[in-house]
Design a protein around this motif. Sequence first.
Motif, short mmCIF file in Angstrom:
data_model
loop_
_atom_site.label_atom_id
_atom_site.label_comp_id
_atom_site.label_asym_id
_atom_site.label_seq_id
_atom_site.Cartn_x
_atom_site.Cartn_y
_atom_site.Cartn_z
N GLU A 197 1.04 -0.98 -0.12
CA GLU A 197 -0.34 -0.07 -0.06
C GLU A 197 0.36 0.92 0.26
OE1 GLU A 197 -4.00 -0.87 2.32
OE2 GLU A 197 -1.57 -0.91 3.88
N ARG A 198 0.10 1.81 -0.73
CA ARG A 198 1.07 3.89 -0.96
C ARG A 198 0.59 4.33 -0.57
NH1 ARG A 198 4.79 3.95 -5.68
NH2 ARG A 198 5.76 2.95 -5.03
N PHE A 199 0.77 5.52 0.54
CA PHE A 199 0.34 6.62 1.05
C PHE A 199 0.78 7.61 0.90
CE2 PHE A 199 -0.77 2.84 3.55
CZ PHE A 199 -2.41 3.32 4.51
N ARG A 200 0.19 8.61 0.60
CA ARG A 200 1.35 9.78 -0.21
C ARG A 200 0.69 10.76 1.07
NH1 ARG A 200 3.60 8.96 -4.95
NH2 ARG A 200 3.07 7.14 -6.13
N LEU A 201 1.26 11.47 1.03
CA LEU A 201 1.89 12.92 1.44
C LEU A 201 2.56 14.15 0.76
CD1 LEU A 201 0.03 14.84 4.29
CD2 LEU A 201 1.78 14.18 5.30
N GLY A 202 1.46 14.94 0.33
CA GLY A 202 2.39 15.65 -0.75
C GLY A 202 3.36 15.23 -1.95
N PRO A 203 4.52 15.45 -1.48
CA PRO A 203 5.86 14.95 -2.38
C PRO A 203 5.89 13.98 -1.50
CG PRO A 203 6.51 16.52 -0.98
CD PRO A 203 4.58 16.96 -1.12
N LEU A 204 5.70 13.51 -0.62
CA LEU A 204 5.89 12.14 0.38
C LEU A 204 5.41 11.41 0.16
CD1 LEU A 204 7.33 14.51 3.05
CD2 LEU A 204 8.79 13.62 1.51
N HIS A 205 5.96 10.01 0.25
CA HIS A 205 5.31 8.72 0.18
C HIS A 205 5.67 7.22 1.54
CE1 HIS A 205 8.10 7.09 -2.34
NE2 HIS A 205 7.50 5.82 -1.66
N TRP A 206 4.68 6.69 1.88
CA TRP A 206 5.03 5.62 2.79
C TRP A 206 4.39 4.61 2.41
CZ3 TRP A 206 2.23 3.58 6.74
CH2 TRP A 206 2.99 2.39 7.40
N ASP A 207 5.38 3.01 1.88
CA ASP A 207 4.93 1.75 1.41
C ASP A 207 4.78 0.98 2.74
OD1 ASP A 207 5.30 2.59 -0.88
OD2 ASP A 207 6.57 2.03 -1.84
N ASN A 208 3.52 0.52 2.50
CA ASN A 208 3.11 -0.15 3.43
C ASN A 208 2.76 -1.31 3.79
OD1 ASN A 208 1.91 -1.17 6.50
ND2 ASN A 208 0.21 -0.46 5.38
N PRO A 209 3.86 -2.40 3.64
CA PRO A 209 4.09 -3.99 3.72
C PRO A 209 3.06 -4.61 4.23
CG PRO A 209 5.23 -4.09 4.39
CD PRO A 209 4.93 -2.06 4.39
N ILE A 210 1.24 -4.83 3.61
CA ILE A 210 0.45 -5.55 4.19
C ILE A 210 0.81 -7.40 3.60
CG2 ILE A 210 -0.90 -3.78 4.96
CD1 ILE A 210 -2.51 -4.72 2.66
N ARG A 211 1.10 -7.94 4.96
CA ARG A 211 -0.44 -9.91 3.96
C ARG A 211 -1.16 -9.71 4.14
NH1 ARG A 211 1.48 -12.57 8.93
NH2 ARG A 211 1.57 -10.61 10.09
N VAL A 212 -1.61 -10.98 3.67
CA VAL A 212 -3.16 -11.36 3.12
C VAL A 212 -3.21 -12.82 2.71
CG1 VAL A 212 -4.94 -10.74 1.16
CG2 VAL A 212 -3.96 -8.71 1.75
N THR A 213 -3.22 -12.81 3.20
CA THR A 213 -4.29 -15.09 2.86
C THR A 213 -5.97 -14.55 2.25
OG1 THR A 213 -2.51 -15.52 4.33
CG2 THR A 213 -4.34 -17.10 3.65
N MET A 214 -5.90 -15.27 0.97
CA MET A 214 -7.43 -15.55 0.90
C MET A 214 -7.11 -16.97 0.93
SD MET A 214 -8.14 -12.96 -2.62
CE MET A 214 -6.60 -13.89 -3.76
#
Length: 150
Positions: free
Chosen positions: A55-72
């Motif tokens: 997941e990529r969260f953006r705040l203006g020119p900055l971003h933070w990548d958040n790895p999430i573990r998913v099990t379907m």
Amino acid sequence: MSIDEFRHAFRVAATPGRIYDHLGDPESYVGLSPLVVAVRDVRHTGGAVAYVAVERFRLGPLHWDNPIRVTMTFPDPGRRIVSDVRSPGSVHLVATVDLEPDGEGTRVTEFVTVTSPRVLRRFVIGQARSVQRARARELARRMEASRTGA
């Protein structure tokens, strides 16, 4: 910890089988969920699919990548998909998608349970609801585009 639940139901102009196949493919979530920019480490194990979504969260020119573990998991093949999502920050989300034939289309109902630390609750719930609505719009758009060849 806070536990919240919410649901969203909508109609899609596609068969349950087409939607199920699309939602059962981890790669489909890139762009389907507006925050997901990548999927990696896909593993098929005993009737489940596990992967890492970024997941990529953006705040203006900055971003933070958040790895999430998913099990379907697929408790009712062709009709139900359950995604168990574990995110950093002690956030746990379970999304159950039910598909019901509705005329020439499908009624899609997504029920979400999210557990989060109280300090993150407002942010987590806001993001989860926003993503849920956006995902519904994008799924309907994708199914319509593939139906019309656009």
